[in-house]
Every structure is written in structure tokens, then in C-alpha cells.
Design a protein around this motif. Structure first.
Motif, short mmCIF file in Angstrom:
data_model
loop_
_atom_site.label_atom_id
_atom_site.label_comp_id
_atom_site.label_asym_id
_atom_site.label_seq_id
_atom_site.Cartn_x
_atom_site.Cartn_y
_atom_site.Cartn_z
N ASP A 1 0.88 -1.33 0.00
CA ASP A 1 0.07 0.25 0.07
C ASP A 1 0.82 1.42 0.12
OD1 ASP A 1 -2.40 -1.46 -0.29
OD2 ASP A 1 -2.76 -1.40 1.98
N PRO A 2 1.75 1.44 0.70
CA PRO A 2 2.48 2.77 0.83
C PRO A 2 3.67 2.81 0.18
CG PRO A 2 3.07 1.57 2.88
CD PRO A 2 2.17 0.54 2.08
N VAL B 1 4.66 3.19 -3.42
CA VAL B 1 4.65 4.57 -4.20
C VAL B 1 4.78 5.76 -3.45
CG1 VAL B 1 3.66 5.79 -5.85
CG2 VAL B 1 3.32 3.36 -5.93
N ASP B 2 4.24 5.88 -2.24
CA ASP B 2 4.54 7.03 -1.60
C ASP B 2 5.70 7.24 -0.87
OD1 ASP B 2 1.78 7.98 -1.99
OD2 ASP B 2 0.83 6.98 -0.14
N ARG C 1 8.36 7.97 -3.66
CA ARG C 1 8.16 9.57 -3.93
C ARG C 1 8.82 10.48 -2.84
NH1 ARG C 1 3.00 9.42 -4.88
NH2 ARG C 1 3.29 9.44 -6.97
N TRP C 2 8.67 10.01 -1.47
CA TRP C 2 8.96 10.82 -0.22
C TRP C 2 10.60 10.76 -0.52
CZ3 TRP C 2 12.35 10.79 3.66
CH2 TRP C 2 12.35 11.97 4.41
N ASP D 1 11.63 12.96 -3.40
CA ASP D 1 11.52 14.64 -2.94
C ASP D 1 12.35 14.90 -1.97
OD1 ASP D 1 9.25 14.58 -4.58
OD2 ASP D 1 7.76 14.28 -2.83
N GLN E 1 0.98 -1.65 -8.05
CA GLN E 1 1.50 -0.95 -6.92
C GLN E 1 3.06 -1.24 -7.14
OE1 GLN E 1 -0.79 -2.21 -3.61
NE2 GLN E 1 -1.07 0.09 -3.25
N ALA F 1 5.72 1.72 -8.33
CA ALA F 1 6.96 1.95 -7.45
C ALA F 1 8.30 1.84 -8.06
CB ALA F 1 6.94 1.22 -5.99
N LEU G 1 6.62 5.14 6.33
CA LEU G 1 6.60 6.46 5.82
C LEU G 1 6.15 7.59 6.77
CD1 LEU G 1 6.06 8.13 3.50
CD2 LEU G 1 3.76 7.73 3.42
N GLU G 2 5.48 7.09 7.95
CA GLU G 2 5.63 8.11 8.87
C GLU G 2 6.72 8.37 9.77
OE1 GLU G 2 2.80 8.39 13.19
OE2 GLU G 2 2.51 6.83 11.57
#
Length: 404
Positions: free
Chosen positions: A220-221, A223-224, A227-228, A231, A250, A254, A378-379
């Protein structure tokens, strides 16, 4: 009429010899004896003259005042060079032996190859391969914004000098589109080596840490997270399974996103579908690895050699042997495990737990294990990166840390 008497030879000879003034002294016994004595004396003198056989030796000057030519004397020979310690040898010249230039060889890229695996096989570095071939393949130019060292294609012909490394301070400068002429074809693939080396960390005493992300299972996370990292210009190494990375939406998204930044990401092999390698034969291990390598190469041009991470972190001597024989030289483990794959409802870590664990255990050369499907990864990333920066630790890829 002529008088016959005038024609008698004896009469004529008597007429001439009877003259007292013309008598020959040698015709008398006394004259002949005197002449013989003179000859004997001359022979004796000649026998004892300098330079005669058996006589005393004299210098050339004692017998000849000239130096040959009009005097009739032989030319005076030059004395031999002195061998005494005071003699100074004359100048000499030895022509230097030319130093042969380096000999380039050619290598035909095959499926599953990477700059790293080729460099390892021929005792050079991936960056040296890039320098040598940038004229032919512009994406291999380290000075170009399009530099993509993780992308090479089957069928490319690379030139290289086995055992030689290019100095980054003075790289070769071929003209655009030019390449060094290959002279010796090399085998069409790196020779499989011995057992894979187990790697749990890089060099200590440095400021480098390697953040590694496994991909398989929950996505689930993913790709995020990628991307982080992009960035924030964070270097990382991704270990996807072939199935999750190339057969799911997904996973493909990614990996394709990561492939747009080859300067930030490196890739390793995590098998095709995450089996326990301790239960596989050598042939099955090779199938898992090559199937994943081919799928990733087709999707994003990624090469995973020489890095393999065993599913579940399970390995034995037989696994090392099978993986090494398949062409993966490094069995990559870790020295910091975040266990981020585990949900907090099952006793897994919170974001704060992940940050605290990494910052308390990471040191120069550490390899940190995380997952693109981690529940709170991610968090945790913002505080984790800030903490590493405060400790003067810099994230790098495994290739940068291990020099592959």
C-alpha cells in the motif's frame, strides 16, 4: 767481309776481362769470403732488431718515427683502454624499450548483467566501465545529467581493460559517439564465483549508512515511500521480489518511479516469490534469481547483481554456494532491523519505535532493514532522516558503500 775471329764469344769475353780496371773483386776467393762475412753479420743484426721474432720488444716509437704512410712504417695502433680504477668509461646510449599501451577488450552484455557484476568479474569498477564507454552510450557518462549506471541493455558491447581502474580526477575524454576499439573479445558473461559472501554491514569508521527497503507482501505505501525519498534526495537500495515488483500495479509503479532516479536508487534481488532458500536446490535458487532479474530488466532496465537478500533472512552454507554459483556474490543481511513489516496490533513497532531503534543502533557502515510495505515506515522517515543528519550519518546506496 767480316773476320771470323771477331765472332768468337770467348775471344770477346777475354778481351773485356783482361782489362785490369774492370776486374770483379767477387771473382777472387778473398772477395767472396768478405761478402759472406758481411751477410752473416747482417743476418745477426736483423735477428736482434726490435720487433723481430724472439728479440726484445720495443715501443713503436723506437722503430718508426712516422705514423705510416710515406715513411713506410705501419700505422701506430691505439693502446687498449685502461682497466685501472682511475679510468672513466666513455658515454653510452641504451635505447629505451617502448612501454606498450593498455589493451582494451570487448564484452557483449547479456540478460541479467549489470555494470557492477561485469566490473567484479574483470577486476575493475562500474564507474571505470562508465568512463570507458560514455562515448558510445551517453547514459553511461558520469558527467551527464542523463547518467544512468543501472541501465545497460543486452547486446551492448562494452570495452574495458581487465584489472585497471580509471582515476576520476583524469578520466578518458572520447569524442561524442566515439569508443575505444575493442581488440580482444571476452567471455559473454561473468564467471560464476564461489560461495556468496555474507554482508551485514559496510566499512566501519565512516559516516555512511545504507537504508534498504524490501518489497513483497503488503504494498500500500510503496509508491508514497519512493516518492518521499525522491522529494528529499535520499539514497536507498530496493530489494523487490520479482512477483510483487513486476506483476502488481503498485509494485510496477513504485519500481518505475525509482528507476527515474538512478542517481538515488540501487536494486538487489529478493527472489521471485519469497520462498525459504534453505529448502531449495541450487537449480531452484538459480531459477528464482534469474527469473526476477529478467523481469526487472524488462520492466525498468534494473540490474540486481551482485546483491541478494534471502527471504526471511534464512541462509546456510548450501544457500551461499547456490547463490554464488548463480552469479550473486553478496548475500546482504543487516545490522539494524526495524521490524516495520509487523503491524502494531500484532506487537509491531510504532513510527516512534522505528526512529528510536534506528538512531540508537545505527553507526558508520550500518545496513538498515525496512520495507516498502511497512505499516508506519512512511510516518517514521522524516524524524529518522533528521536524526541521522544530527548524528552526521549520510544515507548511501549499497553500491556506494561497498564500492561495487
Amino acid at each position: 767481309m767480316t773476320d771470323p775471329e771477331t765472332l768468337r764469344p770467348d775471344k770477346a769475353r777475354r778481351g773485356t776481362s783482361d782489362r785490369a780496371g774492370d776486374r770483379n773483386p767477387l771473382s777472387t776467393p778473398l772477395g767472396a769470403g768478405a761478402l759472406g762475412a758481411v751477410v752473416v753479420v747482417l743476418i745477426a743484426v736483423i735477428a736482434f732488431m726490435p720487433g723481430s721474432t724472439g728479440g726484445p720488444t720495443a715501443t713503436p716509437e723506437s722503430t718508426c718515427s712516422g705514423s705510416g704512410g710515406s715513411t713506410g712504417c705501419p700505422a701506430t695502433p691505439s693502446p687498449p683502454p685502461s682497466t685501472s680504477g682511475t679510468a672513466t668509461p666513455g658515454p653510452s646510449f641504451i635505447r629505451p624499450t617502448p612501454t606498450p599501451g593498455p589493451t582494451f577488450a570487448s564484452y557483449l552484455v547479456k540478460p541479467g548483467d549489470s555494470l557492477s557484476s561485469i566490473a567484479r568479474a574483470f577486476q575493475t569498477t562500474p564507474r571505470s566501465l562508465a568512463w570507458w564507454n560514455r562515448g558510445t552510450y551517453p547514459t553511461l557518462d558520469p558527467e551527464s545529467e542523463a547518467y544512468a549506471p543501472n541501465h545497460i541493455e543486452p547486446g551492448w558491447t562494452l570495452v574495458l581493460i581487465p584489472g585497471v581502474t580509471v582515476d576520476d580526477a583524469s578520466p578518458p575524454s572520447p569524442s561524442p559517439g566515439a569508443s575505444f576499439p575493442p581488440t580482444t573479445p571476452l567471455p559473454t558473461g561473468p564467471t560464476a564465483g564461489g560461495p556468496a559472501t555474507v554482508v551485514t554491514n559496510g566499512p566501519r569508521g565512516t559516516t555512511q549508512v545504507a537504508l534498504t527497503f524490501d518489497m513483497g507482501g503488503r504494498l500500500d505505501p510503496a509508491v508514497d515511500i519512493v516518492r518521499w525519498l525522491i522529494d528529499h534526495d535520499v539514497h536507498a537500495t530496493i530489494f523487490p521480489t520479482g512477483k510483487a515488483g513486476t506483476t502488481t500495479d503498485q509494485g510496477r509503479a513504485a519500481l518505475q518511479l525509482a528507476a527515474t532516479r538512478p542517481d538515488l536508487f540501487a536494486f538487489g534481488n529478493h527472489s521471485w516469490d519469497h520462498p525459504d532458500f534453505t529448502t531449495l536446490t541450487a537449480t531452484q535458487m538459480a531459477d528464482q534469481l534469474t527469473k526476477t532479474e529478467t523481469a526487472l530488466s524488462d520492466l525498468i532496465g534494473a540490474q540486481t547483481r551482485p546483491y541478494f537478500r534471502p527471504p526471511f533472512g534464512a541462509w546456510t552454507a548450501a544457500v551461499r554456494t547456490g547463490v554464488g554459483a548463480a552469479g550473486w556474490a553478496d548475500l546482504v543481511m543487516w545490522d539494524v532491523d526495524t521490524i516495520d513489516w509487523k503491524n502494531t496490533t500484532d506487537g509491531g513497532p510504532t513510527a516512534g519505535d522505528i526512529v528510536a531503534k534506528v538512531l540508537s543502533k545505527a553507526q558508520g557502515g550500518s545496513i538498515v532493514l525496512m520495507h516498502l510495505g511497512g505499516w508506519h515506515t512512511l510516518e517514521a522517515l522524516p524524524d529518522l532522516l533528521a536524526g541521522l543528519q544530527a548524528k552526521a550519518l549520510t544515507p548511501v546506496t549499497l553500491r556506494a558503500m561497498l564500492g561495487d
